[in-house]
Scaffold this motif. Structure first.
Motif, PDB file in Angstrom:
ATOM      1  N   ILE A 198      35.041  -5.159  75.347  1.00  0.00           N
ATOM      2  CA  ILE A 198      34.996  -6.355  75.728  1.00  0.00           C
ATOM      3  C   ILE A 198      35.994  -6.728  76.975  1.00  0.00           C
ATOM      4  CG2 ILE A 198      34.676  -7.158  73.572  1.00  0.00           C
ATOM      5  CD1 ILE A 198      37.563  -7.953  73.199  1.00  0.00           C
ATOM      6  N   LEU A 199      36.922  -5.660  77.214  1.00  0.00           N
ATOM      7  CA  LEU A 199      37.842  -5.963  78.495  1.00  0.00           C
ATOM      8  C   LEU A 199      36.957  -5.614  79.432  1.00  0.00           C
ATOM      9  CD1 LEU A 199      41.381  -4.349  77.640  1.00  0.00           C
ATOM     10  CD2 LEU A 199      40.733  -6.909  78.204  1.00  0.00           C
ATOM     11  N   GLY A 200      35.921  -4.601  79.353  1.00  0.00           N
ATOM     12  CA  GLY A 200      35.080  -4.249  80.599  1.00  0.00           C
ATOM     13  C   GLY A 200      34.023  -5.402  80.851  1.00  0.00           C
ATOM     14  N   VAL A 201      33.696  -5.997  79.950  1.00  0.00           N
ATOM     15  CA  VAL A 201      32.924  -7.082  79.946  1.00  0.00           C
ATOM     16  C   VAL A 201      33.563  -8.320  80.885  1.00  0.00           C
ATOM     17  CG1 VAL A 201      31.744  -9.188  78.906  1.00  0.00           C
ATOM     18  CG2 VAL A 201      31.376  -7.109  78.203  1.00  0.00           C
ATOM     19  N   GLY A 202      34.937  -8.354  80.395  1.00  0.00           N
ATOM     20  CA  GLY A 202      35.673  -9.427  81.141  1.00  0.00           C
ATOM     21  C   GLY A 202      36.031  -9.277  82.538  1.00  0.00           C
ATOM     22  N   LEU A 203      36.262  -8.026  82.944  1.00  0.00           N
ATOM     23  CA  LEU A 203      36.439  -7.378  84.217  1.00  0.00           C
ATOM     24  C   LEU A 203      35.160  -7.420  85.134  1.00  0.00           C
ATOM     25  CD1 LEU A 203      38.543  -3.845  84.052  1.00  0.00           C
ATOM     26  CD2 LEU A 203      38.897  -5.894  85.246  1.00  0.00           C
ATOM     27  N   TYR A 204      33.832  -7.207  84.570  1.00  0.00           N
ATOM     28  CA  TYR A 204      32.687  -7.476  85.309  1.00  0.00           C
ATOM     29  C   TYR A 204      32.386  -8.759  85.600  1.00  0.00           C
ATOM     30  CZ  TYR A 204      27.920  -7.525  86.954  1.00  0.00           C
ATOM     31  OH  TYR A 204      26.892  -7.771  87.850  1.00  0.00           O
ATOM     32  N   PHE A 205      32.830  -9.813  84.817  1.00  0.00           N
ATOM     33  CA  PHE A 205      32.776 -11.246  85.340  1.00  0.00           C
ATOM     34  C   PHE A 205      33.461 -11.662  86.095  1.00  0.00           C
ATOM     35  CE2 PHE A 205      29.617 -11.313  81.713  1.00  0.00           C
ATOM     36  CZ  PHE A 205      28.690 -12.413  81.981  1.00  0.00           C
ATOM     37  N   ILE A 222      32.844  -0.172  86.575  1.00  0.00           N
ATOM     38  CA  ILE A 222      33.048  -1.214  85.402  1.00  0.00           C
ATOM     39  C   ILE A 222      32.211  -1.004  84.432  1.00  0.00           C
ATOM     40  CG2 ILE A 222      33.318  -3.338  84.710  1.00  0.00           C
ATOM     41  CD1 ILE A 222      34.935  -3.812  87.290  1.00  0.00           C
ATOM     42  N   VAL A 223      30.636  -1.276  85.089  1.00  0.00           N
ATOM     43  CA  VAL A 223      29.330  -0.990  84.220  1.00  0.00           C
ATOM     44  C   VAL A 223      29.175   0.187  83.509  1.00  0.00           C
ATOM     45  CG1 VAL A 223      26.823  -1.305  84.293  1.00  0.00           C
ATOM     46  CG2 VAL A 223      28.320  -2.840  85.831  1.00  0.00           C
TER      47      VAL A 223
END
Length: 268
Positions: A212-219, A245-246
């Motif tokens: 979920i941190l990866g999702v946050g970093l992408y956005f 990130i992806v």
């Protein structure tokens, strides 16, 4: 040398079409650059050619932009150029109906773009935008010089957009509000599940936190919060960080699925 000139048509856009609640996309003509357009006399006279020609030598394309302020008060506009490019906007003002370059204001320069450190831009924003304020009853004659070192962006749509400052600010405030709420939820979920990982010692919670941190970093990258708050002096990293990130986010999701469902045992 493969240089292409992108030049707006020569009609002067009346700002009744722009102000206050509309977006006006200037039509564009494509043609080879044989010499500076005749409308650039102002720039040849007011701005020593060495600097202007130096900008052109490294450029990939250029736009001539002409706008008119028919109102009796100042009018602030946002000029948005294609994202992913570095842009220099050279502009000056003439009184309405005046063609004598001797009456022009001094030449101004605004810089913006993805290749620059975030806070070195003339108008600090994650998009390629320039703020100009037209004096009452004046014409603006401008040249936007665009460069990019990345072939990735040379194939993107080349749109030029003009907005009123009020509309631009309102849209940007909405971005801050909704994406701020979303990223806040992401952080709360990450901290909560990190606490559970520490408490129960189950590695699947760690994998979930990382995903979920990866999702946050992408956005954060996509909506400009990364370059604004996390890495403002690393424009090259901001351009390519999604390539790390992806895959990282995808891997952590796979790890979470494997450990949470215990697939080595349930699906050997």
């Amino acid at each position: 040398n493969g240089f292409v000139s992108w030049e707006t048509n020569h009609k002067i856009a009346t700002l009744e079409e722009l102000y206050p609640n509309s977006v006006y996309n200037l039509p564009v003509l494509i043609g080879p650059l044989d010499s500076l357009p005749k409308t650039a006399d102002l720039f040849r006279e007011k701005f020593i050619l060495s600097a202007y020609a130096g900008a052109l030598r490294n450029a990939n394309l250029a736009w001539n932009i002409r706008l008119k302020n028919p109102y009796p008060n100042e009018l602030s506009l946002m000029i948005r150029l294609p994202d992913g490019w570095e842009s220099r906007l050279y502009y000056s003002f003439l009184p309405t109906g005046g063609e004598d370059t001797a009456t022009a204001t001094p030449l101004h320069l605004s810089i913006a773009g993805k290749g620059l450190p975030f806070f070195s831009q003339s108008y600090v924003h994650y998009k390629n935008v320039h703020r100009v304020t037209l004096p009452p009853g004046s014409n603006m004659d401008a040249y936007a010089i665009l460069t990019t070192g990345y072939s990735l962006y040379r194939k993107s749509n080349l749109n030029l957009q003009v907005q009123s400052l009020e509309q631009f600010t309102a849209t940007d405030n909405q971005r801050h509000l909704w994406q701020g709420l979303f990223l806040g939820v992401i952080l709360v979920m990450a901290f909560y599940n990190a606490f559970l990982w520490i408490a129960v010692k189950d590695i699947s919670y760690l994998h979930y936190v990382l995903s979920i941190l990866g999702v946050g970093l992408y956005f954060a990258f996509y909506y400009g919060f990364g370059v604004q708050y996390l890495w403002p002096n690393a424009p090259r990293w901001d351009t390519w960080c999604y390539t790390i990130i992806v895959p990282f986010t995808s891997l952590t999701r796979l790890w979470f699925t494997s450990t949470y469902l215990n697939t080595p045992v349930t699906l050997p």
